[in-house]
Design a protein around this motif. Structure first.
Motif, PDB file in Angstrom:
ATOM      1  N   LEU A 199       0.836  -1.199   0.000  1.00 55.90           N
ATOM      2  CA  LEU A 199       0.000   0.000   0.000  1.00 55.90           C
ATOM      3  C   LEU A 199       0.871   1.249   0.000  1.00 55.90           C
ATOM      4  O   LEU A 199       2.030   1.210   0.419  1.00 55.90           O
ATOM      5  CB  LEU A 199      -0.919   0.000   1.233  1.00 55.90           C
ATOM      6  N   VAL A 200       0.295   2.363  -0.458  1.00 55.13           N
ATOM      7  CA  VAL A 200       1.046   3.616  -0.512  1.00 55.13           C
ATOM      8  C   VAL A 200       0.624   4.535   0.631  1.00 55.13           C
ATOM      9  O   VAL A 200      -0.547   4.573   1.018  1.00 55.13           O
ATOM     10  CB  VAL A 200       0.856   4.325  -1.871  1.00 55.13           C
ATOM     11  N   LEU A 251      -1.489   6.567   7.125  1.00 58.33           N
ATOM     12  CA  LEU A 251      -2.714   6.318   6.368  1.00 58.33           C
ATOM     13  C   LEU A 251      -2.332   5.645   5.060  1.00 58.33           C
ATOM     14  O   LEU A 251      -1.602   6.204   4.243  1.00 58.33           O
ATOM     15  CB  LEU A 251      -3.448   7.626   6.087  1.00 58.33           C
ATOM     16  N   MET A 252      -2.819   4.418   4.864  1.00 54.71           N
ATOM     17  CA  MET A 252      -2.426   3.609   3.712  1.00 54.71           C
ATOM     18  C   MET A 252      -3.562   3.530   2.691  1.00 54.71           C
ATOM     19  O   MET A 252      -4.729   3.484   3.052  1.00 54.71           O
ATOM     20  CB  MET A 252      -2.048   2.199   4.171  1.00 54.71           C
ATOM     21  N   ILE A 272       1.223  -0.969  -6.483  1.00 48.80           N
ATOM     22  CA  ILE A 272       0.516  -1.184  -5.218  1.00 48.80           C
ATOM     23  C   ILE A 272      -0.727  -2.033  -5.472  1.00 48.80           C
ATOM     24  O   ILE A 272      -1.213  -2.134  -6.605  1.00 48.80           O
ATOM     25  CB  ILE A 272       0.140   0.144  -4.521  1.00 48.80           C
ATOM     26  N   ASP A 273      -1.217  -2.646  -4.419  1.00 50.11           N
ATOM     27  CA  ASP A 273      -2.359  -3.534  -4.588  1.00 50.11           C
ATOM     28  C   ASP A 273      -3.640  -2.766  -4.921  1.00 50.11           C
ATOM     29  O   ASP A 273      -3.753  -1.566  -4.663  1.00 50.11           O
ATOM     30  CB  ASP A 273      -2.540  -4.385  -3.341  1.00 50.11           C
ATOM     31  N   THR A 274      -4.571  -3.504  -5.497  1.00 49.99           N
ATOM     32  CA  THR A 274      -5.786  -2.899  -6.036  1.00 49.99           C
ATOM     33  C   THR A 274      -7.013  -3.293  -5.208  1.00 49.99           C
ATOM     34  O   THR A 274      -7.001  -4.279  -4.460  1.00 49.99           O
ATOM     35  CB  THR A 274      -6.020  -3.365  -7.475  1.00 49.99           C
ATOM     36  N   LEU A 275      -8.066  -2.519  -5.403  1.00 55.01           N
ATOM     37  CA  LEU A 275      -9.342  -2.835  -4.772  1.00 55.01           C
ATOM     38  C   LEU A 275      -9.822  -4.215  -5.215  1.00 55.01           C
ATOM     39  O   LEU A 275     -10.380  -4.981  -4.424  1.00 55.01           O
ATOM     40  CB  LEU A 275     -10.375  -1.762  -5.130  1.00 55.01           C
TER      41      LEU A 275
END
Length: 557
Positions: A433-434, A453-454, A541-544
């Motif tokens: 995560l960013v 906050l990620m 970064i990972d996605t929804l």
């Protein structure tokens, strides 16, 4: 072609959240550029992504938020503090710039309109400046553009400089727009991009040579492609039964690399397509000694080791980041390269099945224990599940992450995550995560940001907050992370800060839960920071979609 025409497209894209509408807007504009100014098509395609160079290019603008704010303040005629205050209010460099331009009526804009070509030329010139007084020279080129910009042009120009266009356009939308604009089958456009990783080139060839030209584009040593990605395995037995039989291999906890040999030169690219060969000279030596004198592309994992055992991933990062005294670090933190795939040897082989690529790799390489080895693997059928279980246990005892389960008949699919390659780790699944923001600590940690906050990215490549992570950081890592964050702070309000999205953290969690209050609809229970992921980029970064997939899978178990 005038820059304001591209800016109008940005505004249209920003005004809708519907991907099909975004695709149509871009397709119409790319078609127009192709008719009116075809030589500009590659540039416009990249700028539509908020980029100046392809993702694999080593060129960069070298302009951070602070330098950009200084240039804005000089053009607008306010203090840098005024610019920072406006950013604090808006949370966005583009909106802050636009407001400042509107407020300052005394700005004298050049009568000559800004062209797309001029914007691109100045940005490229900035990337080539180095040495003494480089920052001053960069500001000159930047101010030339800002002085000639309208408020709206300045809004998007400043975002482009920081590569944060924020119009909800990713590579998938651009690919579809190129297909629509030049009547190309979407799968052909996607394939061409997979093999070149250069959207500007794809658009250029689509216009000039159509589908036939795109089909001729292929993998070339020296030009990296995105790595094939793995999904989480639901379990060894189920995964192998679904594949029929599988290649199972140790999953190493290091930095995944794509190594290219071309014209006698060795390039070592990370997942972010950053060339780190200069920091790892022994890897180039290993490769030169172990392979025939031919052009090739191989893939593997580099781990830091001591006494034959893997050591913390953070030591690996120390090697990658090192710019000075590299030889000293070579002996201090020795590296081992494990190779597991072959993408090119004299010609592209990524369309061949994995079992054939692996056999070819084995025939080419001369291994050197402790330096260059082939990944440990076993062939497993549904009747031999114990072989996979044994490899998993041996891998974990050896200090590795777990195992990979790969379909032997699968081609190599750059940038694609699917069921042809699965991972199984001993530890719970994590998310990359960013950081979007943070909160300063209290007491002796009041000077450090202790809670982060990620965010993940949605289908439109927009960043969406997912959770706060505040545990898992020892004092040294907390200090390192706080030092990284400070230059990226956009605004402060009390103990709260907003941060320019750049830093990627690996977050572990106990489970994903539904959360109606969250923008994503989900949240993480007990999130813990595992490590800083300097080897990952913002587009990785990972996605929804992945969060939803993990959640659905957890509901079945």
């Amino acid at each position: 072609m005038l820059y304001r025409e591209l800016v109008e497209v940005y505004q249209d894209l920003d005004s809708t959240t519907k991907r099909l509408e975004k695709t149509a807007i871009l397709a119409n504009f790319l078609g127009k550029v192709g008719e009116e100014d075809p030589e500009l098509l590659s540039t416009v395609t990249l700028l539509s992504l908020g980029r100046v160079f392809p993702t694999w290019s080593e060129e960069e603008l070298g302009i951070g938020a602070k330098l950009l704010m200084k240039a804005i303040s000089m053009v607008v005629g306010v203090s840098a503090e005024d610019v920072e205050n406006q950013m604090r209010e808006t949370g966005d460099i583009g909106k802050a710039t636009e407001k400042l331009y509107h407020k300052k009526s005394q700005i004298t804009l050049f009568t000559q309109p800004l062209s797309i070509e001029k914007v691109y030329q100045n940005l490229v010139k900035m990337s080539k400046i180095s040495g003494k007084r480089a920052q001053f020279k960069k500001i000159d080129y930047l101010m030339e553009l800002l002085s000639a910009s309208s408020p709206t042009e300045a809004k998007y120009l400043t975002r482009t400089v920081l590569e944060e266009l924020r119009v909800g356009v990713g590579e998938g939308t651009i690919r579809d727009a190129i297909s629509q604009a030049f009547s190309i089958a979407p799968e052909v456009t996607e394939r061409a991009h997979m093999l070149t990783n250069d959207m500007g080139l794809v658009a250029e060839v689509a216009l000039a040579k159509g589908e036939e030209g795109l089909r001729e584009l292929t993998l070339k040593p020296g030009k990296p492609v995105k790595p094939m990605l793995a999904q989480l395995s639901p379990g060894i037995k189920q995964s192998i039964e679904e594949m029929g039989w599988a290649i199972c291999e140790t999953k190493y906890d290091g930095i995944r690399v794509q190594i290219h040999r071309h014209e006698g030169k060795i390039d070592v690219f990370t997942r972010r397509l950053e060339n780190i060969a200069h920091a790892l000279p022994e890897i180039s030596d290993y490769i030169q000694k172990s392979f025939p004198d031919q052009d090739f592309i191989v893939e593997g994992e580099i781990i830091a080791s001591r006494d034959g055992k893997p050591i913390s991933f953070q030591y690996m990062l120390q090697r990658v980041r090192r710019k000075y005294d590299i030889e000293k670090m070579v002996s201090k933190i020795p590296l081992t390269l494990y190779l597991f795939d072959l993408l090119y040897y004299q010609k592209p082989v990524l369309d061949e099945p994995l079992k054939k690529r692996r056999k070819k790799l084995e025939s080419l390489v001369k291994t050197d224990p402790g330096k260059l080895e082939l990944s440990t693997q076993v062939i497993v059928t549904p009747e031999e599940i114990e072989k996979a279980n044994d490899l998993f246990e041996v891998s974990i005892k050896g200090g590795h992450e777990g195992i990979m389960i790969k379909d032997p008949n699968a081609p190599y699919m750059p940038g694609i995550r699917g069921k042809k390659m699965l991972k199984l780790k001993a530890e719970p699944e994590t998310l990359d995560l960013v950081v979007l923001g943070g909160t300063y600590g209290t007491g002796k940690r009041a000077h450090l940001i202790g809670s982060y906050l990620m965010a993940i990215q949605d289908e439109n490549n927009q960043l969406k907050p997912l959770a706060y992570a505040a545990t898992g950081l020892d004092d040294n890592t907390l200090q390192e992370l706080s030092d990284m964050v400070e230059p990226l702070i956009i605004s402060k309000m009390g103990r709260e800060v907003k941060i320019e999205p750049s830093i990627i953290l690996e977050i572990a969690f106990s489970e994903i839960v539904e959360s109606p209050e969250s923008e994503t609809g989900y949240s993480l229970r007990f999130p813990v920071v595992k490590r800083i992921r300097n080897d990952r980029g913002l587009d990785e970064i990972d996605t929804l979609e992945r969060v939803e997939s993990i959640f659905r899978q957890s509901q079945k178990s």
